[in-house]
Design an enzyme around this catalytic site. Structure first.
Site: not given
Length: 299
Positions: A134, A162, A204
């Site tokens: 992330y 992400k 996401v």
């Protein structure tokens, strides 16, 4: 674990007594699965991860795995302060039945590039689960650069990122450098369509928690080349998507879930439900979105 498609970063449902509300949680997960999402992500920022204890994470993973019955992957977020605790969280995720891991850099401490690399690599080596990094330097102040990914991708189970850098050109840079070795998922709702058109593998998503069918429709229409139809939905969606880029994103999205009947407004202290003018403003956006909710095309 394909690391593609719409992956809701689901909210964690609480009762008014501050216990896990598995009944309402189940209603929401069913709505996500029925809409055609491609994975479920538990315990992210939107899932109030910092307020959950280990037992609650165990319950959420095991309950979600049972709910989805193998139809889609279940991913758990790791956001810890120490490498030791992150390794333990990864071990637990595997033990409780998760399909994959999403990982933030170390929490609270602003690690150097070398420290960040060592942190991610130590966790990757400790688990067989696939990992999505992330990358959110805007909110968490640590950036995972392309040079750092060059090193991280030596770990075979680091599979995806992400991307919440807010820089659309980063998708092209990743593609040019790594091809399909590193899957890219947009992490910012208000840049989702742009990211998908630039080659992102998935999204996401946040407002998907309240509007799963609309979110999936945008993704599927883009994947089918029906860009104008996707754009029409995306333009309707934008005022709602902007509720995701706020320090109160949890309260905002939970209010939207109430409007669509698949959530409650309950949050865990120190968060409080929205109040006053800000609550009125958010409710106005949600109410207008509900009134003008588009009819979705056949997919």
């Amino acid at each position: 674990m394909k690391w593609s498609g719409v992956m809701p970063a689901v909210t964690t449902k609480f009762t008014q007594k501050d216990d896990l509300d598995l009944e309402m949680f189940s209603i929401n997960i069913k709505a996500q699965v029925d809409a055609g999402v491609h994975a479920i992500i538990l315990g992210g920022t939107l899932g109030e991860a910092s307020t959950l204890d280990d037992d609650e994470k165990k319950i959420l993973i095991e309950h979600t795995v049972n709910l989805v019955e193998g139809r889609i992957p279940v991913v758990i977020n790791i956001a810890e302060q120490t490498t030791k605790n992150s390794i333990k969280s990864a071990e637990n995720a595997e033990k409780y039945g998760a399909t994959g891991i999403m990982m933030l850099p170390p929490m609270r401490y602003k690690s150097t590039d070398n420290e960040t690399l060592a942190y991610f690599k130590a966790v990757a080596k400790s688990t067989s689960l696939p990992i999505m990094i992330y990358n959110n330097p805007v909110d968490y102040k640590i950036e995972v650069t392309l040079e750092m990914f060059e090193e991280l991708l030596k770990c075979e189970n680091i599979k995806a990122v992400k991307d919440s850098t807010r820089d659309i050109t980063n998708i092209t840079r990743i593609r040019n450098r790594f091809g399909n070795r590193l899957k890219v998922l947009c992490g910012v709702d208000t840049l989702a369509m742009e990211s998908l058109l630039m080659g992102a593998d998935g999204w996401v998503a946040g407002l998907v928690c309240a509007f799963p069918k609309e979110t999936v429709a945008i993704f599927e229409l883009i994947r089918s080349g029906r860009v104008e139809e996707a754009l029409e939905i995306y333009r309707w969606f934008m005022p709602l998507l902007e509720l995701d880029i706020s320090p109160q994103l949890v309260q905002n999205i939970k209010l939207a879930e109430v409007a669509t009947g698949i959530g409650t407004e309950n949050v865990r202290l120190p968060r409080l439900p929205l109040q006053g003018k800000e609550r009125d403003r958010v409710l106005s956006i949600i109410e207008n979105g509900m009134k003008t909710r588009p009819k979705l095309p056949m997919l």
